[in-house]
Structures are given as structure tokens and as C-alpha cells.
Write a protein that holds these residues in place. Sequence first.
Motif, short mmCIF file in Angstrom:
data_model
loop_
_atom_site.label_atom_id
_atom_site.label_comp_id
_atom_site.label_asym_id
_atom_site.label_seq_id
_atom_site.Cartn_x
_atom_site.Cartn_y
_atom_site.Cartn_z
N ASP A 150 -1.56 3.89 2.51
CA ASP A 150 -1.73 3.50 1.39
C ASP A 150 -2.93 3.45 0.98
O ASP A 150 -4.27 3.16 -0.71
N GLY A 162 -0.46 3.01 -7.10
CA GLY A 162 -0.33 1.54 -6.29
C GLY A 162 1.78 1.55 -5.75
O GLY A 162 2.14 2.17 -6.25
N ARG A 163 2.14 1.67 -4.41
CA ARG A 163 3.55 1.59 -3.60
C ARG A 163 4.25 0.71 -4.63
O ARG A 163 5.77 1.60 -4.64
N LEU A 164 3.83 -0.19 -5.45
CA LEU A 164 4.47 -0.89 -5.35
C LEU A 164 5.53 -0.04 -6.61
O LEU A 164 6.72 0.05 -7.39
N GLU A 165 4.60 0.71 -7.84
CA GLU A 165 4.51 1.80 -9.02
C GLU A 165 6.28 2.96 -8.52
O GLU A 165 6.86 2.77 -9.14
N ALA A 179 -4.67 4.58 -2.71
CA ALA A 179 -5.95 4.13 -3.84
C ALA A 179 -6.81 4.46 -3.53
O ALA A 179 -7.18 4.45 -5.40
#
Length: 473
Positions: free
Chosen positions: A178, A187-190, A182
Motif C-alpha cells: 500500500d 489506489g489498491r481499490l482501483e 501511495a
Amino acid sequence: MSSMIVVIGSASLGAIVLGAGLGVLVEPWVPAWDAATPEVAAEPEGEFDARADLDDEARDAPRDIPNALVAAELEAERYVAVGNTPGRRETTTAGVVPVPEAPREEGLLGAITDARLGGEDRDAFYLAVDANRRAESGTGGARFSALRTTAGVDHRASFGVAQLTIRDHLFHLSRLTDAQLAELGIGRLEIGLMQRRGDAVGAWYEIIVERRAASDAASRAGLDAAQVRDAQALAASGDRRGLIARHGRRFASSSGLPADALAELADTLVLRRREVRDAFLRRYERDHGTGFDRASRDGARMTTTARAVARERPDVQRVLERFGGGDPGAISLGHYLGVGDVAENYYGWYARAATEAVGRTRYARVLEIVDPISSRLRELSNFEHALAAVIGVRDLAGIERARMLARIGRCFHGAPGRARDAFFFAGDPRRPRATSAAELEAGIQEYRLGRQWSDERVQRAFDELAAERGLLP
């Protein structure tokens, strides 16, 4: 390439190459599904040509071997310990042209490379990279594969000078921590959303186009066994309205694409139909007085024949229009019908779903950031496999060894599974097969049997570079 490094390079990013996220790559993340779907019996291929399916090895996750090649074994005859000590050089012998020392590369990519290679191996690697750049379909600024796909002209399989697939780029990003993401502003979600949408549309492609029926594909597409059979039957019969009406909602829900895109995906089936491929080959011979040669293709002739076949078949014409028409579209159509490899379309659809997940502008930006990282990691992995293949060979040195490394690395670039079989016992990099340059050449010839290969371009590019630098007579 240097401009890309500026975009992402900073002192703090050096930790990326040394951190847990990128040092050693492992198998890709696979979601754990709540309930397994029963296996579905595969439908007989019948009118479809199974040879046009994507080779499984092309979907292997990016593989890596340890940064230090700690051992190489050839049966019980030898055991060689190897370390990539920075600055180590073999003693130059009479008649051997040494590899010129490469200047230090600035920024993130230099740090990645120096962490894994040293001495003459590092210098040979940079020669191989330069040769591959010249051999690629584009220049250092290339972004996409030359082939169009049924996903649309804006959704092609590859991104970057190493011609990596979108799936591979996202895999490399997913392995970062993460904190590292950054630093890159990603982002990890995207990343996860792009992967999930891409995997989902990939599952629909496997079911509809490749007519696979494995439970994992059905689960990713959100279908049960009966629905798989129904979707396959509707697609094979050309019932576009029925396919959308009965399965479009599920397709849209899992892939994030419009429901009617399912019919566009199903149009890819025509590229696998035996009668269409046979019609192209017969027409090509009639048009040009010679048979189609997979190994030496003529773009102008392919274009002429592909357009003639499209005029005779509305389903082929629809695909040509999906390719955007024009000469690039016709050449792509000719490639799929003549060569028979439709692999690009799978990744084109993966790219389309990933693009829709985050929007075109953001998608392009994410790939711009990760391209130099994943491209270099792939180049290093290919080269390290080549090093493992030549470690027991004693009649190669200097520039000729570097040339062989470039050629073998190209094999791993094209088909890693096939290359492992050609150069290692049981595909194990610790057990190379060759003890001489002649045996390495035999491995290359084994690798290339029955397949089109760009090794000749790499050899020419390497020789051009060597001649320019005064390394060859």
C-alpha cells in the motif's frame, strides 16, 4: 523511456525495488468464491477450429526466478554455483570480443536493474534490451499491439515497448505494498476493480468464444451449468438478440460493460470458424496464385483477400468494422483468418473492461506509470532465464555470448512455457539442457518448430548495434 522515468522516479521510490512488494513475484491473486459451480461438459467443437484458441502458456502469470542464480544442474555431471557479483568480469581470452561496459542508468529502472545484474551480465542485458527495442513492432514510444480486436479499435491487447498485456501490468501493480502504491499515486481499490472487471469479461470470453466450460470460468461470469450451455448455443447460432436478452444483464453486472457488448464479444467466434478460415485460404491462393505462408506474410495480399471474404459474409464484415476498417483492420482480419491465432482478442476485451472500470483518462495514466516498471521486470526475468540456460556452456564468451543471451531471452518473451521446455530439463531453470553453443542452437530450433518467431529481427538488430559500436568485423 527516460521521460517516463521522470514521471515516476524519486529517491523514495528506490524502496520499491528492494521491498517485499516487487523483489520476488508470486502467483497472482485469485478470489475465493463462496460456492463452487459444477463442472460443465465441454461441447464438441464441430465447426470451430480449436487451433485458434489462446495457448494456455500465454495466460501464465508473470514468472520470476531468484535474483541470484544460485545453482545450475545438468543431470549428475556437474553442479555450478553462480553469483552475480557487481563488477565481476571473466578473463578476456584471445579472439574473444568483450562486451562493452554499459553506463549507469539513472532513476528507478537503473536501480531495478543494478539490484539484479552485475558485471558483464548487466552489460549484455543492456545490449539485449536495445536489440529488442529495434525488433519490436514500434519504437521506444510504442504503446499498443499492431493488431485490432473485436473489443474495438481503442482496446488492443498490449501497452508499452515490451508489448505486455494489460493483465500483466495490473498483476505487477497488485504485488506492491500500500505504501508503494501511495508513492505512485495509485489506489489498491482501483487496481482491484480493473482486475475484477477484466477477469469477469475474460471468463465470458472463455465461455462464449473459446467454448470452455470449466467451473472457475462459469463462477467468474456468474453462470450455472445450464446457463453456460445456453449462452454457448445462442452465440454459436448467431442469435444476438437472444444472447443479449437472456444473458446481457449478467454480463453487464459482472463486467461493467453494456449488455449489447456481449453480442460484440460473440462476434469473435467467426474468427474461429473452420469454414471461414478455409474460405480465406482458398481465396488467398486464387487471388495471388500462391498459398498463404504463415511464416512470411504479405500485408497487401492479406488486405485484398480479407476484404473479399468480408464482402461475401456479413458476419465477417461486421468484425472488419469492429476493427475500424481500413488497411489496419483488414490486415488484422487477415492475420486472424490466415495465421489462426486469435489470442489478442481475449486481452483486448480485458483491456476494454479495465478501461471502463476507471475511465479512459485514468486508465491511460495508470498504465503510463506502471509500463516502465513491468516492462523492465519482464525483460529482466527473460534475461535471467537466458542466463540460466547458458550457465554450463563453455564455448561462448564475450559478444557472442551476449548475442546468444539476446536470442534466448527473446524466446522467453514470446512463449515462456515453450522456452522452458526447450532449454531446461522438466522446465526447471536449475537444470539447463545445453553444455555447448550447438546445443543452445538446437534448443532455439526446437522452440521455433511450427511457430512464427521474431528471432531473426532480434539477431539483425543485435548485429547492427554491434557493428555500429565496432564490436563485430
